[in-house]
Write a protein that holds these residues in place. Structure first.
Motif, PDB file in Angstrom:
ATOM      1  N   ASN A   1     -17.366   5.767   5.647  1.00 48.86           N
ATOM      2  CA  ASN A   1     -17.415   7.142   5.266  1.00 48.86           C
ATOM      3  C   ASN A   1     -16.962   7.643   3.621  1.00 48.86           C
ATOM      4  N   ASP A   2     -18.078   8.583   3.231  1.00 48.40           N
ATOM      5  CA  ASP A   2     -17.658   8.837   1.709  1.00 48.40           C
ATOM      6  C   ASP A   2     -16.432   9.256   1.462  1.00 48.40           C
ATOM      7  N   PHE A   3     -15.643  10.046   2.359  1.00 47.58           N
ATOM      8  CA  PHE A   3     -14.487  10.780   2.006  1.00 47.58           C
ATOM      9  C   PHE A   3     -13.660  10.520   3.384  1.00 47.58           C
ATOM     10  N   ALA A   4     -12.315  10.142   3.183  1.00 49.55           N
ATOM     11  CA  ALA A   4     -11.471  10.104   4.291  1.00 49.55           C
ATOM     12  C   ALA A   4      -9.935  10.846   4.195  1.00 49.55           C
ATOM     13  N   SER A   5      -9.391  11.306   5.077  1.00 53.59           N
ATOM     14  CA  SER A   5      -7.964  11.642   4.820  1.00 53.59           C
ATOM     15  C   SER A   5      -7.152  10.574   5.319  1.00 53.59           C
ATOM     16  N   LEU A   6      -6.062  10.651   4.256  1.00 57.54           N
ATOM     17  CA  LEU A   6      -4.914   9.595   4.475  1.00 57.54           C
ATOM     18  C   LEU A   6      -3.811  10.015   5.137  1.00 57.54           C
ATOM     19  N   ASP A   7      -2.668   9.192   5.674  1.00 59.32           N
ATOM     20  CA  ASP A   7      -1.433   9.930   6.207  1.00 59.32           C
ATOM     21  C   ASP A   7      -0.396   9.843   5.123  1.00 59.32           C
ATOM     22  N   GLY A   8       0.522  10.807   5.576  1.00 61.89           N
ATOM     23  CA  GLY A   8       1.327  11.075   4.308  1.00 61.89           C
ATOM     24  C   GLY A   8       2.284  10.042   3.715  1.00 61.89           C
ATOM     25  N   GLU A   9       2.304   8.783   4.295  1.00 63.15           N
ATOM     26  CA  GLU A   9       2.877   7.629   3.651  1.00 63.15           C
ATOM     27  C   GLU A   9       2.164   7.274   2.264  1.00 63.15           C
ATOM     28  N   TRP A  10       0.984   7.868   1.960  1.00 65.15           N
ATOM     29  CA  TRP A  10       0.324   7.502   0.939  1.00 65.15           C
ATOM     30  C   TRP A  10       1.037   8.112  -0.444  1.00 65.15           C
ATOM     31  N   HIS A  11       1.733   9.054   0.051  1.00 70.84           N
ATOM     32  CA  HIS A  11       2.593   9.947  -1.159  1.00 70.84           C
ATOM     33  C   HIS A  11       3.648   9.053  -1.723  1.00 70.84           C
ATOM     34  N   GLY A  12       3.988   7.995  -1.146  1.00 72.10           N
ATOM     35  CA  GLY A  12       4.932   7.084  -1.830  1.00 72.10           C
ATOM     36  C   GLY A  12       4.215   6.164  -2.908  1.00 72.10           C
ATOM     37  N   LEU A  13       2.857   6.054  -2.923  1.00 70.42           N
ATOM     38  CA  LEU A  13       2.072   5.334  -3.965  1.00 70.42           C
ATOM     39  C   LEU A  13       2.397   5.564  -5.442  1.00 70.42           C
ATOM     40  N   PRO A  14       2.267   6.926  -5.752  1.00 66.87           N
ATOM     41  CA  PRO A  14       2.848   7.127  -7.491  1.00 66.87           C
ATOM     42  C   PRO A  14       4.288   6.365  -7.749  1.00 66.87           C
ATOM     43  N   ASP A  15       5.307   6.462  -6.621  1.00 70.33           N
ATOM     44  CA  ASP A  15       6.567   5.783  -7.098  1.00 70.33           C
ATOM     45  C   ASP A  15       6.397   4.455  -7.246  1.00 70.33           C
ATOM     46  N   ALA A  16       5.166   3.753  -6.676  1.00 63.19           N
ATOM     47  CA  ALA A  16       5.204   2.415  -6.721  1.00 63.19           C
ATOM     48  C   ALA A  16       4.844   1.896  -8.002  1.00 63.19           C
ATOM     49  N   PHE A  17       3.886   2.899  -8.549  1.00 67.19           N
ATOM     50  CA  PHE A  17       3.134   2.901 -10.040  1.00 67.19           C
ATOM     51  C   PHE A  17       4.557   2.791 -11.091  1.00 67.19           C
ATOM     52  N   LYS A  18       5.298   3.886 -10.686  1.00 68.35           N
ATOM     53  CA  LYS A  18       6.249   4.422 -11.668  1.00 68.35           C
ATOM     54  C   LYS A  18       7.261   3.230 -11.910  1.00 68.35           C
ATOM     55  N   THR A  19       7.636   2.433 -10.741  1.00 67.86           N
ATOM     56  CA  THR A  19       8.362   1.382 -10.772  1.00 67.86           C
ATOM     57  C   THR A  19       7.533  -0.001 -11.140  1.00 67.86           C
ATOM     58  N   ALA A  20       6.421   0.304 -11.266  1.00 61.23           N
ATOM     59  CA  ALA A  20       5.463  -1.168 -11.485  1.00 61.23           C
ATOM     60  C   ALA A  20       5.757  -2.120 -10.223  1.00 61.23           C
ATOM     61  N   ASP A  21       5.838  -1.596  -8.965  1.00 60.57           N
ATOM     62  CA  ASP A  21       6.299  -2.389  -7.805  1.00 60.57           C
ATOM     63  C   ASP A  21       4.782  -3.219  -7.223  1.00 60.57           C
ATOM     64  N   ARG A  22       4.401  -4.181  -7.745  1.00 60.65           N
ATOM     65  CA  ARG A  22       3.107  -4.935  -7.464  1.00 60.65           C
ATOM     66  C   ARG A  22       3.126  -5.192  -6.074  1.00 60.65           C
ATOM     67  N   VAL A  23       4.127  -5.410  -5.254  1.00 58.26           N
ATOM     68  CA  VAL A  23       4.031  -5.562  -3.964  1.00 58.26           C
ATOM     69  C   VAL A  23       3.925  -4.602  -3.182  1.00 58.26           C
ATOM     70  N   ARG A  24       4.432  -3.375  -3.523  1.00 60.64           N
ATOM     71  CA  ARG A  24       4.107  -2.243  -2.781  1.00 60.64           C
ATOM     72  C   ARG A  24       2.746  -1.663  -2.898  1.00 60.64           C
ATOM     73  N   ILE A  25       2.163  -1.750  -4.364  1.00 62.32           N
ATOM     74  CA  ILE A  25       0.907  -1.413  -4.540  1.00 62.32           C
ATOM     75  C   ILE A  25      -0.123  -2.228  -3.843  1.00 62.32           C
ATOM     76  N   THR A  26      -0.192  -3.469  -3.779  1.00 57.10           N
ATOM     77  CA  THR A  26      -0.804  -4.657  -2.947  1.00 57.10           C
ATOM     78  C   THR A  26      -0.931  -4.200  -1.460  1.00 57.10           C
ATOM     79  N   SER A  27       0.307  -3.791  -0.950  1.00 57.57           N
ATOM     80  CA  SER A  27       0.284  -3.420   0.740  1.00 57.57           C
ATOM     81  C   SER A  27      -0.514  -2.062   0.834  1.00 57.57           C
ATOM     82  N   PHE A  28      -0.493  -1.131  -0.286  1.00 61.05           N
ATOM     83  CA  PHE A  28      -1.398   0.077  -0.175  1.00 61.05           C
ATOM     84  C   PHE A  28      -2.832  -0.554  -0.285  1.00 61.05           C
ATOM     85  N   ARG A  29      -3.092  -1.441  -1.183  1.00 58.39           N
ATOM     86  CA  ARG A  29      -4.523  -1.658  -1.349  1.00 58.39           C
ATOM     87  C   ARG A  29      -5.096  -2.487  -0.002  1.00 58.39           C
TER      88      ARG A  29
END
Length: 230
Positions: free
Chosen positions: A81-109
């Motif tokens: 799919n070119d575009f896809a909706s994601l669930d609400g848990e993805w709104h935790g991704l910015p916080d992972a960046f702000k805390t440089a949480d590599r483990v959490r960013i990897t889990s989202f990837r």
């Protein structure tokens, strides 16, 4: 030796429109207080969290509250799919960046990753050089020599590893560096030159193609950029 990983980038955007453009990397858009509308040539989607495949022409409307836009370098998306909706848990991704949480960013990837094979570290060493010094003139011959295979095979192997061509990956790294420098106070022209662009107009044209904005327009709506290797 410690493995080298791709970098991931969080751009914070204010409300506004991004004109038709094609992402060079897989992109996640997260509306902060309102859904974001993404319009392609044949498909429209409106959601609070969306994934956009690279190379797909689209425009974006960011509404009240702004949006966080994340690019996952080197990620090979599952599905078609070119575009896809994601669930609400993805709104935790910015916080992972702000805390440089590599483990959490990897889990989202990993939620989107369609390729579980670890990237070739000989290619990743070159990727790090491109990240750290986009001004450096690295030729296709340099790529082939570093990997130790014939030039055409080296270009194919680079794309298989990164999901993007050698040329476009270098353009992307230069755009990220120019944005980082501009946010630190460098003028648009100087930021572009330091990142390897020939002049300010070259940077302007590239930014329009990659982000759907000119550097000046983009910076007026850009409130931050965080890059994390994960």
């Amino acid at each position: 030796m410690q493995s080298i990983h791709f970098r991931n980038h969080l751009f914070a955007f204010q409300p506004g429109d991004l004109a038709m453009h094609e992402n060079l990397m897989p992109c996640i858009i997260l509306g902060r207080r309102a859904p974001v509308r993404v319009s392609g040539q044949t498909t429209d989607i409106e959601a609070n969290a969306e994934c956009i495949r690279p190379g797909v022409p689209h425009c974006v409307t960011v509404r009240d509250g702004g949006a966080d836009i994340v690019y996952f370098d080197g990620l090979r998306l599952e599905g078609s799919n070119d575009f896809a909706s994601l669930d609400g848990e993805w709104h935790g991704l910015p916080d992972a960046f702000k805390t440089a949480d590599r483990v959490r960013i990897t889990s989202f990837r990993n939620r989107l990753n369609g390729d579980t094979v670890p990237p070739d570290q000989s290619v990743m060493q070159l990727i790090r050089q491109i990240y750290d010094d986009p001004l450096r003139r690295m030729s296709q011959t340099d790529l082939a020599h570093a990997i130790g295979i014939e030039r055409t095979l080296a270009l194919r192997h680079f794309k298989d590893t990164t999901g993007q061509t050698f040329r476009k990956f270098k353009i992307w790294a230069a755009m990220v560096r120019a944005t980082q420098l501009a946010l630190r106070g460098e003028g648009i022209g100087n930021a572009g030159l330091a990142a390897g662009f020939s002049d300010a107009s070259h940077l302007t044209r590239t930014a329009a193609t990659v982000f759907g904005v000119t550097p000046t327009q983009g910076l007026s709506g850009l409130s931050g950029l965080i890059s994390v290797e994960a």
